[in-house]
Design an enzyme around this catalytic site. Structure first.
Site, PDB file in Angstrom:
ATOM      1  N   GLU A  43       0.830  -1.209   0.000  1.00 56.02           N
ATOM      2  CA  GLU A  43       0.000   0.000   0.000  1.00 56.02           C
ATOM      3  C   GLU A  43       0.865   1.261   0.000  1.00 56.02           C
ATOM      4  OE1 GLU A  43      -2.721  -0.373   3.267  1.00 56.02           O
ATOM      5  OE2 GLU A  43      -3.995  -1.776   2.183  1.00 56.02           O
TER       6      GLU A  43
ATOM      7  N   GLU B  12      -6.960  -7.737  -0.901  1.00 52.08           N
ATOM      8  CA  GLU B  12      -7.604  -7.560   0.403  1.00 52.08           C
ATOM      9  C   GLU B  12      -9.061  -7.142   0.237  1.00 52.08           C
ATOM     10  OE1 GLU B  12      -5.660  -5.185   3.333  1.00 52.08           O
ATOM     11  OE2 GLU B  12      -3.683  -6.073   2.976  1.00 52.08           O
TER      12      GLU B  12
END
Length: 848
Positions: free
Chosen positions: A189, A260
């Site tokens: 991320e 995710e």
């Protein structure tokens, strides 16, 4: 069709599903993993992937086989896990790959179950894990700045990535070697952080990609939340609805992968309960596949526990308890079962999804059909979507009318027949209950060991003019740091009126403090996950002469996200006394002494050896800064064990010397309850007799009221309507790449009928039917009520079909239960709650 026949079909279908779930095609000689826009390609074959995150350090190793098996049973063919740098290298050059950190064993178990794996090396992982997985010692490397184009950071990051890759290679765990790992992840991320570091961030992420590829794993590398991942690295999506929020990789040669899909919202101390429904998760996955996605990972599929001090700042020990497998590894229904059914439905459509020509057809405002079709081979799948969040609707598709529930997707596996609806749950529900373990109250005698005298400035060895930053002193070895100072007051300084008291004001960078003045408890203060810094103000008594202030500051983990983690601070920074006759007294530069950690920590009183080296006294209630212990025998059976700490305040829990995590039950959320008060005790930690329960209590509580409980999911339920499609797992099979009805499955006068199946846990059978109603019942599992329409025969029919059986099937039809189809408001819904338990011994049953 008879109940017995349906059950036979169920058993056969479940067996077939388990055998085919993984689509496992790896070979011992090595497998080539490539990709195109449609999917990952395994030795030349496109494949769809259903993945689940299970983090090996968050569950005891003896539970790994069961967790992986249940994931496969749930239709997954991939297990995904991060790698935790600070767990594997807690001290520079000192490595740990044992116990819960035996990642080689974990990935080999995945291979034994014939499943694929994704390894997310990071090595920054966030994951609500202490320091985002980065070891504390990294902060002390000269001139280091984390996660940017910084040579010291890149040096140690490369060393660790290379270490992990080499260990996995030595064990032949990459698919290119015949192992299960088909993808590896570098960084995590980073895109939103790249902005903070500007050009240095771009240089760093390009370096990270090249460094990872140079390790020659033989499998593709991925970066999550990095839309423009460098070179051949595949960008992936993280979020709840990637099918709507993510356009996919900018490079159109790369597939749409979802690393995710959050199955719940992780919780921190101070958070109220939160949930994400099975229907919403199923909708998001169906949507993602309908727009061209071919891999979706559930984060988490099993969350487990943040044991010890592993949780990030303010994160509770209980992690993603709302996942398909709860904290204890028990099926959370209907989430686990509804997603299993979705996976089965999508597998019926695999050929169309991977090879069909995609198209989109509007069906009205907020309605659409997304189609994948190979006309020449008569292969087709359609996703009928209703994006209206309030109203159900009916659409016409290819000349036929279809009911589509509000905010749902119906999957037509042959572009004709509905095999799955995201909004209509066919799988059973269950309710988790906690039961007092009688045998654990024997010898319920508490002993206590109080911390040595509260430190005074004159007795400290670390002294400075101002309070020191906490992390630099504790170095992630302890949560605790004492701050202490002394000052003199004259008679004229103190208030003349008795009702007026001086106020101690302490400002802290976080996270919590307990304050003492002249050895007397003054009060507590704390920040929050969002606002860690805080100021505590407490009235106190002072005296003429020398006064002593001692503040025990505690942290609840290191931060796990954001830029410049190496500069984050904690601990006390200003202290003043207000309300004196002579004005405010600023103690900030008065001279401060510091003591790192607790006396009990230094003595290791939580260990068998350490606890024998101190004098224990009979336990008393409401004692701050106190270690408590008692012995207990484990509950009988195999059900998970928890400790109910409701009567306590804030501290740290141990069983048999193992740290089970921080507790903070005195901190209540907006609904007036603690965020967590039940704490998991893994069975593998327990001895047959004489276990030690111990905790350090900061504030004070009532240990005698602590309870040891067991956990069950023995209350099983169904809540289905006649509008539900027939159950995809045993009503349909794939033949010649098209869904075909299993002969006679659920068939009646109206064709395929929705059928509810109730199934008890292993070695248990249905012993009673607590509730049964057909018509328009209301409520949730464990709290159903009869509606205005109710078929009186429902309970009789259900009891006849289910009592004494491990599994029973119930066709959802008004004819079966004598329902009145003309009753105003009827929804044609069957609601049942049954109780499972072990059969009593034959002799006992006879005696009754």
């Amino acid at each position: 069709m008879s109940a017995a026949a349906v059950l036979a079909v169920v058993a056969a279908a479940v067996a077939a599903l388990a055998a085919a779930a993984s689509g496992y095609e790896l070979t011992k000689n090595g497998t080539v993993i490539t990709y195109d826009r449609r999917s990952l390609i395994i030795d030349g074959h496109r494949e769809i992937f259903f993945s689940g995150s299970i983090h090996y350090p968050r569950s005891p190793p003896d539970t790994w086989p069961d967790l992986i098996s249940k994931a496969k049973e749930g239709g997954l063919n991939v297990i995904e896990s991060y790698v935790f740098w600070n767990g594997h290298e807690p001290e520079q050059g000192v490595y740990n790959f044992e116990g819960r950190y035996d990642l080689i064993k974990f990935f080999k178990l995945i291979q034994e179950k014939e499943m694929y794996a994704i390894v997310r090396i990071g090595p920054f992982v966030q994951a609500e894990w202490n320091h985002g997985g980065l070891p504390y010692w990294l902060r002390e490397i000269p001139d280091i700045i984390f996660r940017t184009n910084n040579e010291p950071f890149k040096k140690y990051m490369k060393q660790f990535v290379t270490l992990i890759v080499n260990k996995l290679k030595e064990a032949k765990l990459f698919a290119s070697q015949g192992g299960p790992i088909i993808l590896a992840q570098i960084e995590n991320e980073y895109q939103h952080l790249e902005v903070a570091f500007k050009e240095a961030g771009t240089k760093y992420i390009n370096w990270a990609a090249k460094m990872a590829i140079a390790t020659n794993t033989g499998v593709p590398w991925i970066m999550c939340k990095q839309t423009k991942a460098p070179g051949e690295v595949i960008p992936t999506c993280n979020g709840r609805h990637c099918g709507d929020t993510w356009p996919g990789p900018a490079d159109k040669k790369k597939p749409l992968l979802w690393t995710e899909n959050w199955t719940a919202q992780y919780r921190v101390f101070g958070d109220p309960p939160s949930q994400r429904s099975a229907e919403d998760i199923a909708f998001s996955v169906a949507r993602f596949f309908s727009v061209g996605g071919t891999m979706a990972n559930y984060y988490m599929y099993h969350g487990g526990t943040n044991f010890g001090r592993n949780g990030a700042a303010f994160v509770m020990p209980r992690y993603y308890d709302e996942a398909p497998l709860d904290e204890f590894g028990l099926y959370k229904e209907p989430k686990w079962g509804h997603l299993r059914d979705l996976h089965h439905a999508l597998r019926h459509c695999k050929k169309a999804l991977l090879w069909g020509n995609p198209s989109v057809q509007p069906l009205g405002k907020l309605y659409e059909a997304r189609v994948f079709e190979m006309k020449e081979k008569n292969v087709c799948v359609a996703f009928l979507s209703n994006h209206n969040t309030k109203e159900d609707g009916t659409v016409t598709f290819r000349g036929q009318k279809y009911f589509v529930a509000r905010r749902s997707i119906s999957i037509l596996a042959d572009c004709k027949t509905v095999v799955f609806s995201t909004q209509h749950v066919n799988s059973q529900h269950n309710q988790r209950t906690f039961h007092f373990a009688d045998q654990t109250v024997q010898d319920n005698v508490w002993e206590m060991y109080s911390e040595e005298k509260i430190p005074r400035y004159s007795k400290t060895s670390i002294r400075t003019q101002r309070p020191l930053e906490q992390y630099n002193q504790t170095k992630d070895k302890t949560d605790y740091l004492w701050y202490t100072t002394s000052f003199r007051l004259e008679t004229d300084d103190l208030p003349y009126r008795k009702e007026v008291k001086p106020v101690l004001e302490v400002s802290s960078h976080g996270h919590a403090i307990v304050a003492f003045v002249n050895d007397a408890f003054v009060g507590c203060g704390h920040g929050t996950k969002i606002n860690k810094a805080f100021t505590m103000e407490k009235a106190m008594d002072l005296k003429v002469g020398v006064n002593h202030v001692a503040i025990l500051s505690s942290t609840l983990g290191l931060m796990d996200s954001g830029s410049y983690l190496e500069h984050r601070m904690a601990g006390v920074y200003t202290v003043t006394i207000r309300g004196l006759n002579t004005g405010t007294l600023d103690l900030t530069t008065n001279g401060w002494g510091h003591v790192v950690g607790l006396d009990g920590e230094r003595r290791r009183v939580h260990s068998e050896q350490g606890m024998g080296a101190v004098a224990w006294k009979p336990g008393k209630d409401n004692q701050p800064l106190t270690w408590y212990r008692r012995r207990f025998d484990p509950p009988s059976g195999t059900d998970p064990v928890v400790i109910d700490l409701t009567p306590m305040g804030k501290g740290f829990l141990f069983v048999n010397g193992e740290g089970l995590g921080r507790y903070w039950v005195s901190y209540h959320h907006a609904l007036g309850k603690p965020s967590q008060y039940l704490y998991h005790v893994p069975r593998s930690l327990l001895r047959p007799k004489g276990n030690t329960l111990m905790f350090f209590e900061e504030e004070g509580g009532k240990p005698d009221a602590i309870m040891i409980l067991t956990v069950k999911r023995d209350n099983i339920c169904t809540f289905m309507t006649e509008k539900n499609p027939a159950h995809v797992r045993w009503s349909w099979e794939s033949k010649d790449s098209q869904p075909k009805a299993v002969a006679g499955a659920g068939a009646g006068a109206g064709g395929l009928k929705p059928t509810a199946v109730l199934s008890c846990p292993t070695k248990k059978t249905i012993q009673s039917v607590v509730f049964a109603s057909y018509g328009n019942p209301l409520g949730i599992c464990g709290n159903y009520t009869v509606g205005s329409c109710h078929a009186p025969r429902t309970k009789e029919v259900v009891e006849k079909a289910c009592i004494g059986r491990k599994t029973c099937s119930l066709v959802v039809s008004s004819e079966v239960y004598g329902g009145d189809v003309h009753c105003p408001g009827t929804t044609g819904t069957l609601a049942v709650q049954a109780k499972c338990s072990k059969r009593p011994p034959r002799s006992a049953a006879t005696a009754q």
